[in-house]
Design a protein around this motif. Structure first.
Motif, mmCIF file in Angstrom:
data_model
loop_
_atom_site.group_PDB
_atom_site.id
_atom_site.type_symbol
_atom_site.label_atom_id
_atom_site.label_comp_id
_atom_site.label_asym_id
_atom_site.label_seq_id
_atom_site.Cartn_x
_atom_site.Cartn_y
_atom_site.Cartn_z
ATOM 1 N N LEU A 158 -10.710 4.921 -5.278
ATOM 2 C CA LEU A 158 -11.398 4.085 -4.379
ATOM 3 C C LEU A 158 -11.375 5.093 -3.310
ATOM 4 O O LEU A 158 -10.929 5.147 -2.151
ATOM 5 N N GLN B 267 -11.672 4.665 3.260
ATOM 6 C CA GLN B 267 -10.561 4.304 4.052
ATOM 7 C C GLN B 267 -10.298 2.641 3.701
ATOM 8 O O GLN B 267 -11.356 1.805 3.750
ATOM 9 N N TRP B 268 -9.381 2.341 3.110
ATOM 10 C CA TRP B 268 -8.875 0.966 2.649
ATOM 11 C C TRP B 268 -7.744 0.406 3.335
ATOM 12 O O TRP B 268 -6.792 1.258 3.229
ATOM 13 N N GLU B 269 -7.765 -0.769 3.609
ATOM 14 C CA GLU B 269 -6.601 -1.347 4.065
ATOM 15 C C GLU B 269 -5.735 -1.951 2.888
ATOM 16 O O GLU B 269 -6.287 -2.112 1.909
ATOM 17 N N GLU B 270 -4.378 -2.273 3.195
ATOM 18 C CA GLU B 270 -3.696 -2.665 1.995
ATOM 19 C C GLU B 270 -4.232 -4.113 1.327
ATOM 20 O O GLU B 270 -4.069 -4.239 0.163
ATOM 21 N N GLU C 153 -7.105 -4.932 1.134
ATOM 22 C CA GLU C 153 -8.351 -4.915 0.385
ATOM 23 C C GLU C 153 -8.070 -4.167 -0.865
ATOM 24 O O GLU C 153 -8.647 -4.744 -1.791
ATOM 25 N N LEU C 154 -7.020 -3.373 -1.109
ATOM 26 C CA LEU C 154 -6.617 -2.879 -2.204
ATOM 27 C C LEU C 154 -6.055 -3.880 -3.121
ATOM 28 O O LEU C 154 -6.237 -4.170 -4.222
ATOM 29 N N GLN D 241 -8.874 -5.739 -4.648
ATOM 30 C CA GLN D 241 -9.562 -5.025 -5.583
ATOM 31 C C GLN D 241 -8.765 -5.326 -6.797
ATOM 32 O O GLN D 241 -9.199 -5.283 -8.127
ATOM 33 N N ASN E 34 -4.816 5.006 -2.279
ATOM 34 C CA ASN E 34 -6.173 4.268 -2.878
ATOM 35 C C ASN E 34 -6.551 4.343 -4.196
ATOM 36 O O ASN E 34 -7.648 4.386 -4.558
ATOM 37 N N ASN F 163 -20.113 -4.627 -4.146
ATOM 38 C CA ASN F 163 -20.279 -3.557 -2.803
ATOM 39 C C ASN F 163 -21.954 -3.331 -2.352
ATOM 40 O O ASN F 163 -22.044 -2.699 -1.579
ATOM 41 N N SER G 33 -17.471 2.465 5.207
ATOM 42 C CA SER G 33 -18.037 1.091 4.702
ATOM 43 C C SER G 33 -18.727 1.757 3.117
ATOM 44 O O SER G 33 -18.932 0.699 2.369
ATOM 45 N N LYS H 59 -17.787 1.984 -0.040
ATOM 46 C CA LYS H 59 -16.506 1.846 -0.804
ATOM 47 C C LYS H 59 -16.867 1.550 -2.344
ATOM 48 O O LYS H 59 -16.157 0.937 -2.786
#
Length: 455
Positions: free
Chosen positions: A52, A55-58, A60-61, A64, A103, A136, A205, A207
């Motif tokens: 992915l 930048q992804w927060e935990e 958000e992962l 997913q 990610n 997305n 953004s 993503k």
């Protein structure tokens, strides 16, 4: 045992004295584990990683990962595989996804063959990327141009249109034309500022461009639990349950173990405790039939929850205990002193103790020894006896069985005048003068009795 703390020595005693039974149960558990492995065919698991970008927060992962195994994605996978009779509900328990470092979402599929597991995981990754891209806004198949790149193109077109309008405006100095060009420049500045902010926010953004990092490798080994794990697990579980069962049975055992407890169960007085040297085989349950032979074969005809027997003194010391019991009998009984000695059937230690008592009485007290079945006690009717003397070993009989002996004696007209507890001991060679020991071979105890000092 019921009040003792479980120690390693207790576990060792169970293994040492019940090794045949434990071995049989362990083999049965291993066979059960093998049977389970046959009923449930082997499974294979293949995994593939999905990157992915951005930048992804935990959290958000994690979202997913939940999307990857959602019903929508799994239904698409089932439709893409095209297996007859296999739907999304059937695949839901065979797919998984978890967030990894960097990610990366790792998706896995489990099937009955390595090839099917590989195809399942590849298709799962593909459908997950497609579905996540649509969520997305990265999928333009529907004709929607709402992605960041489409916005950039739209802004560029708007800038060109503003330039055209500014050039087409009246080049004169009229107030209206000046105001129009000013408004157009403000609009151009606002668009440029918006594009600047869009470019700054783009790495966080954008993503939607997920990447499947290659095809899933074909699994070379079974997914746990494997057949070997089931066999070993069944054997270990059976062994553990057998040991726990032995400990539980010993904990709930309420058989009287001390002389006073046995005398209280018989409703009489304890006359003393005597020592009987002997061999371990003498404490085994006797009896004909296949059931008794099976018990002897498995080694469950002897008690395990007794400590190692203590070493007895010499022959002279053991004879002193018998003589003290005979002296107490002479004091309790009027002449002529005749007694019926009641011994439980199968209690070889008690039978030998009764025989030694009859020998040491030397005619002062006439003892007639009879064996009584503990299942249905039956005592001969009273003849010339002055009462009944009960001789038995410790730790082998329940309170109900002892009460049954007392009732049988009362039913036959005998009063229980006393109780003698027989203790199995390990004999050692004697060097004292006097009668040589009749038995001088090691024995194992059949119970924990009271070693009263006055016995």
């Amino acid at each position: 045992m019921s009040d003792d703390t479980i120690r390693l020595v207790t576990i060792g005693r169970i293994i040492r004295r019940r090794w045949r039974l434990l071995t049989l149960l362990t083999v049965v558990g291993a066979l059960f584990g093998y049977g389970v492995s046959v009923v449930f065919p082997p499974r294979y698991t293949a995994s593939v990683s999905v990157l992915l970008p951005g930048q992804w927060e935990e959290r958000e992962l994690l979202t997913q990962a939940e999307i990857a195994t959602s019903s929508v994605v799994v239904d698409r996978v089932a439709a893409a595989l095209g297996r007859r009779g296999v739907g999304g509900g059937d695949l839901r328990d065979r797919v998984s996804a978890k967030a990894a470092d960097g990610n990366i979402i790792k998706v896995s599929g489990t099937a009955d063959t390595p090839e099917r597991a590989q195809r399942l995981s590849d298709q799962l990754a593909r459908q997950f990327v497609t579905f996540a891209g649509r969520i997305n806004g990265a999928d333009t198949d529907a004709g929607a141009a709402a992605g960041p790149e489409a916005l950039r193109q739209k802004v560029a077109q708007t800038n060109r249109r503003i330039t055209e309008l500014a050039d087409a405006a009246d080049p004169g100095r009229a107030v209206e034309s000046v105001q129009a060009r000013t408004e157009l420049e403000k609009l151009r500045s606002a668009l440029q500022e918006a594009m600047k902010k869009l470019d700054e926010a783009d790495p966080a953004s954008d993503k939607a461009g997920m990447v499947v990092m290659g095809a899933a490798p074909r699994p070379t080994g079974e997914a746990p639990p494997t057949r070997l794990q089931l066999v070993v697990g069944g054997a270990a579980l059976s062994f553990l349950l057998a040991v726990i069962g032995h400990l539980t049975a010993a904990r709930v055992n309420r058989r009287p173990r001390s002389g006073p407890e046995i005398a209280a169960a018989l409703g009489s007085a304890l006359l003393g405790t005597v020592d009987v040297p002997g061999e371990r085989s003498e404490h085994r349950a006797e009896g004909p039939g296949p059931r008794a032979r099976l018990r002897r074969l498995l080694g469950i005809d002897t008690r395990w929850d007794v400590p190692t027997p203590r070493t007895s003194g010499d022959e002279a010391g053991r004879r002193i205990r018998y003589r003290r019991v005979c002296a107490r009998l002479r004091q309790k009984l009027p002449a002529p002193r005749r007694l019926l000695v009641v011994v439980p059937d199968g209690d070889e230690v008690a039978r030998r103790a009764a025989g030694q008592l009859a020998t040491e009485a030397e005619g002062d007290v006439v003892l007639r020894v009879v064996g009584v079945p503990m299942s249905r006690p039956l005592v001969p009717d009273r003849d010339t006896e002055s009462g009944a003397l009960v001789v038995l070993s410790t730790g082998n009989w329940t309170t109900g069985e002892l009460a049954g002996i007392a009732e049988a004696c009362a039913d036959a007209g005998h009063q229980v005048v006393g109780v003698v507890v027989a203790d199995a001991v390990r004999a050692r060679p004697t060097r004292t003068a006097g009668r040589p020991p009749r038995h001088a071979t090691p024995a194992i105890a059949v119970g924990e009795g009271a070693r009263g000092g006055g016995a």
